[in-house]
Design a protein around this motif. Structure first.
Motif, PDB file in Angstrom:
ATOM      1  N   GLN A 215       7.210  51.690  28.654  1.00 44.40           N
ATOM      2  CA  GLN A 215       6.973  53.081  28.258  1.00 44.40           C
ATOM      3  C   GLN A 215       5.490  53.403  28.125  1.00 44.40           C
ATOM      4  O   GLN A 215       5.118  54.579  28.037  1.00 44.40           O
ATOM      5  N   GLU A 217       1.578  53.934  29.014  1.00 45.44           N
ATOM      6  CA  GLU A 217       0.637  54.199  30.096  1.00 45.44           C
ATOM      7  C   GLU A 217      -0.366  53.043  30.158  1.00 45.44           C
ATOM      8  O   GLU A 217      -0.537  52.302  29.181  1.00 45.44           O
ATOM      9  N   THR A 236      -0.006  65.084  23.316  1.00 41.63           N
ATOM     10  CA  THR A 236       1.112  65.456  24.175  1.00 41.63           C
ATOM     11  C   THR A 236       0.609  66.207  25.413  1.00 41.63           C
ATOM     12  O   THR A 236      -0.501  66.733  25.432  1.00 41.63           O
ATOM     13  N   ASN A 242       8.526  63.720  30.917  1.00 39.84           N
ATOM     14  CA  ASN A 242       8.564  62.448  30.190  1.00 39.84           C
ATOM     15  C   ASN A 242       7.390  62.470  29.215  1.00 39.84           C
ATOM     16  O   ASN A 242       6.298  62.017  29.519  1.00 39.84           O
ATOM     17  N   GLN A 243       7.650  63.014  28.036  1.00 38.44           N
ATOM     18  CA  GLN A 243       6.587  63.330  27.091  1.00 38.44           C
ATOM     19  C   GLN A 243       6.030  62.084  26.396  1.00 38.44           C
ATOM     20  O   GLN A 243       6.707  61.062  26.252  1.00 38.44           O
ATOM     21  N   ARG A 244       4.788  62.201  25.963  1.00 33.48           N
ATOM     22  CA  ARG A 244       4.198  61.176  25.107  1.00 33.48           C
ATOM     23  C   ARG A 244       4.805  61.305  23.710  1.00 33.48           C
ATOM     24  O   ARG A 244       4.745  62.372  23.103  1.00 33.48           O
ATOM     25  N   ARG A 313       5.248  56.910  26.369  1.00 36.55           N
ATOM     26  CA  ARG A 313       6.161  57.954  26.817  1.00 36.55           C
ATOM     27  C   ARG A 313       7.569  57.743  26.267  1.00 36.55           C
ATOM     28  O   ARG A 313       7.921  56.666  25.787  1.00 36.55           O
ATOM     29  N   ILE A 317       7.753  54.394  32.641  1.00 35.99           N
ATOM     30  CA  ILE A 317       6.968  55.057  33.676  1.00 35.99           C
ATOM     31  C   ILE A 317       6.628  54.069  34.779  1.00 35.99           C
ATOM     32  O   ILE A 317       6.767  52.855  34.613  1.00 35.99           O
TER      33      ILE A 317
END
Length: 323
Positions: A215, A217, A236, A242-244, A313, A317
């Motif tokens: 998840q 980054e 955000t 696919n939100q933080r 996220r 990802i």
């Protein structure tokens, strides 16, 4: 003096002659030219000159390693650990690192850091620091000394040659642009450079945030010099599918002036301490953007502040699609 095939290929690409460059490199690679093999692998990983093909890149790297290319060996280790172009294999990556460490001082340094960690056979942490609740609203927790001084120095060292002015995702286009409110220099440690030390630290970050490593980054390293700051902001991304959902900050050093992390809604100002990690949630329990998570990195007044940031996220990802 005759240029190497790799150098000639780069010149051809600069003139728009991609097909000619690929033919030249493929011919050289077939003859066992290690630099041609490495250049092809890099292009297939990057996916800008040719279409990305992680599996083929891994094959080319393995051939380069068999001929003795040191950088190819380190890259193969990273990709083996994180599963790019194949199955994630920490034990296999560790075995490759031990082999590389016989002759390569860079690999030796990485291996020493790994062997000093309390991790399991998958590279996950066995123990974690006791968390300290700093605020309920916003939801902010500190994990003291999550990283050792040597681990912090490693991250700064990996990033040092790649630093560039900070960027941000443009919500209208989804592209990275110059950051309008953060004036630091920074870089993201992508999967090709995620050595075993970085991989293990990313697992530690996942553990303290209660999330899966997939998840997160790519770990971003930031350097703030005097006068540089990160003005008040939310982490955000507007309208992201696919939100933080959380942010983890790790202070990599101390002994500089300024650079505190401030959450005005919670009347909270955090003085950085080297190795400490801060975890805060960016969404409320019902999935709305948590406005109380708005925060700022105050200006550095003297020295240099080094910070690691991992934005997490809601769902896994593909790290290759994020710069």
């Amino acid at each position: 003096m005759t240029q190497s095939p790799a150098a000639t290929a780069l010149h051809l690409v600069s003139n728009g002659q991609v097909s000619e460059a690929m033919a030249l490199l493929n011919n050289a690679a077939d003859r066992g030219d290690v630099d041609a093999l490495m250049q092809l692998a890099v292009w297939y990983l990057a996916g800008d000159i040719v279409s990305r093909d992680l599996t083929l890149a891994r094959t080319l790297l393995a051939r380069a390693v068999s001929i003795g290319h040191v950088d190819a060996a380190l890259m193969e280790i990273a990709l083996t650990a994180n599963g790019s172009g194949g199955k994630a294999d920490w034990p296999g990556a560790l075995a490759l690192l031990r082999t590389a460490a016989r002759n390569d001082p860079v690999a030796q340094g990485q291996l020493a850091l790994i062997e000093a960690m309390a991790i399991d056979t998958a590279g996950a942490p066995i123990t974690l620091p006791v968390p300290e609740i700093l605020s309920a609203e916003p939801d902010v927790i500190r994990f003291p000394k999550l990283f050792t001084a040597a681990e912090c120095a490693h991250l700064a060292g990996v990033a040092a040659t790649m630093l560039e002015p900070a960027r941000v995702i443009d919500p209208r286009t989804g592209r990275w642009i110059a950051h309008p409110i953060r004036t630091s220099d920074g870089t993201a440690i992508g999967p090709a450079r995620e050595d075993l030390v970085v991989r293990a630290l990313n697992r530690r970050i996942a553990a303290i945030s209660g999330t899966d490593i997939a998840q997160g980054e790519p770990l971003t390293i930031l350097r703030y010099r005097p006068g540089q700051q990160y003005r008040l902001h939310l982490d955000t991304i507007q309208d992201a599918a696919n939100q933080r959902v959380a942010t983890v900050l790790i202070y990599l050093n101390e002994g500089y002036g300024g650079g505190e992390t401030q959450f005005p809604a919670g009347n909270l100002t955090i003085t950085p301490r080297g190795g400490d990690a801060i975890v805060f949630r960016t969404l409320t329990r019902d999935g709305a953007i948590d406005q109380s998570s708005r925060h700022a990195g105050l200006p550095v007044t003297q020295g240099a502040k080094w910070l690691a940031t991992r934005w997490i996220r809601a769902k896994p990802i593909d790290p290759w699609t994020i710069s």
